[in-house]
Design an enzyme around this catalytic site. Structure first.
Site, PDB file in Angstrom:
ATOM      1  N   CYS A  63       0.839  -1.206   0.000  1.00  0.00           N
ATOM      2  CA  CYS A  63       0.000   0.000   0.000  1.00  0.00           C
ATOM      3  C   CYS A  63       0.873   1.255   0.000  1.00  0.00           C
ATOM      4  CB  CYS A  63      -0.912  -0.038   1.221  1.00  0.00           C
ATOM      5  SG  CYS A  63      -1.806   1.489   1.536  1.00  0.00           S
ATOM      6  N   CYS A  66       0.186   3.745   2.813  1.00  0.00           N
ATOM      7  CA  CYS A  66       0.704   3.205   4.080  1.00  0.00           C
ATOM      8  C   CYS A  66       2.192   3.515   4.216  1.00  0.00           C
ATOM      9  CB  CYS A  66       0.496   1.698   4.149  1.00  0.00           C
ATOM     10  SG  CYS A  66      -1.226   1.166   4.106  1.00  0.00           S
TER      11      CYS A  66
END
Length: 139
Positions: A63, A66
């Site tokens: 991600c 993230c």
């Protein structure tokens, strides 16, 4: 022409949403290890200290948002010292833990204060926004 503009607006909106969070559904359930394998930063505060906040960062290695949020959380943990504890949970390694918290997209932050208040965020958050939540939870 009107249809083209509507499609373009929808595409831009979708790109913005995808750019700030990543949806994920686990393909198969995995069992949780006996001890939580998440990295932690900070230490537990003493009972006589002011309110503390535990931040649980639900993330995935694939991600992008993230990965952008990780150094922000590290800076916050360093700035607040033992008043903030950072716990990281990789949703691919611990899908059951993510399910317990109702996590359906990453990054998701669950902030819990020692005085019982809780806040959730989904998507990439700025350091200022996270600090604002922390300060509110410490009151």
């Amino acid at each position: 022409m009107n249809t083209l503009m509507k499609r373009s607006a929808a595409a831009i909106a979708a790109a913005l949403i995808i750019g700030t969070s990543c949806n994920h559904k686990a393909e198969k359930a995995q069992t949780l290890p006996d001890t939580m394998a998440a990295a932690t930063t900070g230490t537990a505060a003493s009972a006589t200290a002011a309110a503390t906040v535990e931040i649980t960062d639900f993330y995935a290695t694939w991600c992008g948002p993230c990965r952008q949020q990780a150094p922000i959380l590290d800076a916050i943990a360093k700035k607040y010292g033992d008043r903030v504890k950072l716990v990281r949970v990789d949703i691919d390694q611990e899908p059951q833990k993510a399910g317990e918290y109702g996590v359906t997209a990453v990054p998701t932050l669950v902030l819990k204060s020692s005085n019982g208040k809780t806040e959730h965020t989904v998507g990439l958050q700025s350091q200022e926004d996270i600090e604002m939540i922390i300060n509110e939870l410490m009151r």
